[in-house]
Write a protein that holds these residues in place. Sequence first.
Motif, PDB file in Angstrom:
ATOM      1  N   ARG A  22       3.076  -0.493   5.859  1.00 40.59           N
ATOM      2  CA  ARG A  22       4.102   0.302   5.188  1.00 40.59           C
ATOM      3  C   ARG A  22       4.750  -0.450   4.024  1.00 40.59           C
ATOM      4  N   SER A  23       4.070  -1.466   3.530  1.00 41.12           N
ATOM      5  CA  SER A  23       4.587  -2.261   2.421  1.00 41.12           C
ATOM      6  C   SER A  23       3.510  -2.409   1.348  1.00 41.12           C
ATOM      7  N   LEU A  24       3.952  -2.679   0.124  1.00 40.80           N
ATOM      8  CA  LEU A  24       3.020  -2.841  -0.986  1.00 40.80           C
ATOM      9  C   LEU A  24       3.643  -3.761  -2.023  1.00 40.80           C
ATOM     10  N   ILE A  25       2.820  -4.652  -2.588  1.00 43.18           N
ATOM     11  CA  ILE A  25       3.229  -5.485  -3.718  1.00 43.18           C
ATOM     12  C   ILE A  25       2.548  -4.944  -4.966  1.00 43.18           C
ATOM     13  N   GLY A  43       2.029 -12.822   4.232  1.00 43.60           N
ATOM     14  CA  GLY A  43       0.873 -12.443   5.033  1.00 43.60           C
ATOM     15  C   GLY A  43      -0.009 -11.415   4.352  1.00 43.60           C
ATOM     16  N   ALA A  44      -0.393 -10.392   5.096  1.00 43.32           N
ATOM     17  CA  ALA A  44      -1.430  -9.467   4.652  1.00 43.32           C
ATOM     18  C   ALA A  44      -0.889  -8.234   3.937  1.00 43.32           C
ATOM     19  N   VAL A  45       0.296  -8.323   3.338  1.00 51.47           N
ATOM     20  CA  VAL A  45       0.823  -7.174   2.590  1.00 51.47           C
ATOM     21  C   VAL A  45      -0.126  -6.865   1.430  1.00 51.47           C
ATOM     22  N   PRO A  46      -0.549  -5.612   1.286  1.00 51.22           N
ATOM     23  CA  PRO A  46      -1.497  -5.269   0.210  1.00 51.22           C
ATOM     24  C   PRO A  46      -0.912  -5.521  -1.180  1.00 51.22           C
ATOM     25  N   ALA A 101       2.635   8.229   0.703  1.00 49.79           N
ATOM     26  CA  ALA A 101       1.774   7.913   1.841  1.00 49.79           C
ATOM     27  C   ALA A 101       2.527   7.247   2.984  1.00 49.79           C
ATOM     28  N   GLY A 102       3.858   7.073   2.856  1.00 50.99           N
ATOM     29  CA  GLY A 102       4.653   6.530   3.947  1.00 50.99           C
ATOM     30  C   GLY A 102       5.134   5.112   3.763  1.00 50.99           C
ATOM     31  N   CYS A 103       4.941   4.515   2.593  1.00 49.61           N
ATOM     32  CA  CYS A 103       5.393   3.147   2.340  1.00 49.61           C
ATOM     33  C   CYS A 103       6.916   3.091   2.318  1.00 49.61           C
ATOM     34  N   THR A 104       7.506   2.100   2.992  1.00 53.31           N
ATOM     35  CA  THR A 104       8.961   1.952   3.044  1.00 53.31           C
ATOM     36  C   THR A 104       9.472   0.740   2.270  1.00 53.31           C
ATOM     37  N   HIS A 105       8.599  -0.215   1.941  1.00 58.96           N
ATOM     38  CA  HIS A 105       8.986  -1.407   1.186  1.00 58.96           C
ATOM     39  C   HIS A 105       8.008  -1.599   0.029  1.00 58.96           C
ATOM     40  N   ALA A 107      15.764   5.681   1.973  1.00 59.22           N
ATOM     41  CA  ALA A 107      14.614   5.535   2.871  1.00 59.22           C
ATOM     42  C   ALA A 107      13.638   4.464   2.415  1.00 59.22           C
ATOM     43  N   VAL A 108      13.643   4.136   1.125  1.00 56.35           N
ATOM     44  CA  VAL A 108      12.683   3.171   0.578  1.00 56.35           C
ATOM     45  C   VAL A 108      13.441   1.969   0.043  1.00 56.35           C
ATOM     46  N   CYS A 109      12.866   0.794   0.270  1.00 52.37           N
ATOM     47  CA  CYS A 109      13.492  -0.466  -0.132  1.00 52.37           C
ATOM     48  C   CYS A 109      12.674  -1.136  -1.236  1.00 52.37           C
ATOM     49  N   LEU A 110      13.359  -1.627  -2.255  1.00 56.47           N
ATOM     50  CA  LEU A 110      12.743  -2.363  -3.350  1.00 56.47           C
ATOM     51  C   LEU A 110      13.027  -3.849  -3.189  1.00 56.47           C
ATOM     52  N   GLY A 111      11.973  -4.655  -3.299  1.00 59.40           N
ATOM     53  CA  GLY A 111      12.121  -6.103  -3.347  1.00 59.40           C
ATOM     54  C   GLY A 111      11.631  -6.603  -4.688  1.00 59.40           C
TER      55      GLY A 111
END
Length: 324
Positions: A9-12, A39-42, A62-66, A92-96
Amino acid sequence: MSERFDPERSLIIVNPQAAAGRVRRRWPAIEQALRTRLGAVPVVFTERPGHASELARDAVAAGCTHVLSLGGDGTNSEIVHGIMSAGPEPGAVCLGILPFGTGGDFRRALDGFSDFDEALGSLATAPERVVDVGALTFVDDDGVTRERFFLNLTSFGMGGLVDRIVNSSPKWLGGKASFYAGTVRALFRYRPMTVRLSVDGRDLGTHTILSVFVGNARHAGGGMCLTPEALLDDGLLDVVIVPELPLLRSLTSLGMLYKGTHVAMPEVTSARGARVEAEVISGAEALLDVDGEAPGRLPCTITVRPGAIRVIGVRASLLGADAS
């Protein structure tokens, strides 16, 4: 390795052209650091202007939250636009943010995110705080009405010209020097216009402007503190109107923009509200600056979306008094 970022549920999102191409050149080392910490964050790469928005929108749908942004202010802004375009529930969605760009202005709103390495170490533990997002309706260079969401700051007048100068010039000087040089060049090329402004339906009259700043956050232009009282969660936008000034007065006042003391100038007018409307009455076209990009011109309407997203590491001093 962080437990905060579920790889499912995360993406870079990475802009390989950020920082004049340094991200692309340093990618092997950057990738190793990302894998060690996250780790394995796409990871996905942008391929063209606007692509980060498409990637973020599709990920959230698609359901990503971060969503993590590795680039500069333009990349951050595109990602926020994509998140908002997907229509998630507020917060609902977090930005880093992993800062790696020319201006690096929004990182000034974050605690422990001064550069990529520090940010990577802060992502896992810094608080997620709910913030507002700005929404802008404007006219693009082809005359088409568009909508754009923004995180940081929108301006019109000289700011759009500065963006076009900076974004078409080499950026090896770095953010502050590039924007300072671009601002000086723009002062000699700028042709003023008269605009009509209203805030929350209240007519502010007509103004022959140098720039009008509409801030959700405070900094833009490589460290200029343009809307120094803006709060990220108050449901309001801060408006600062800088009128046309004699060239020498403009040049000698540049330092005040970095300190935020320009708002005390007798010529400057300030307001605050949830809806800002602007149109050109006469003179040159008013180019827009939206988080360091120049997507079009007036007329425009700027509104705020309260509590729209979460952002990791926002300074408590930029939030309301009850922020913890």
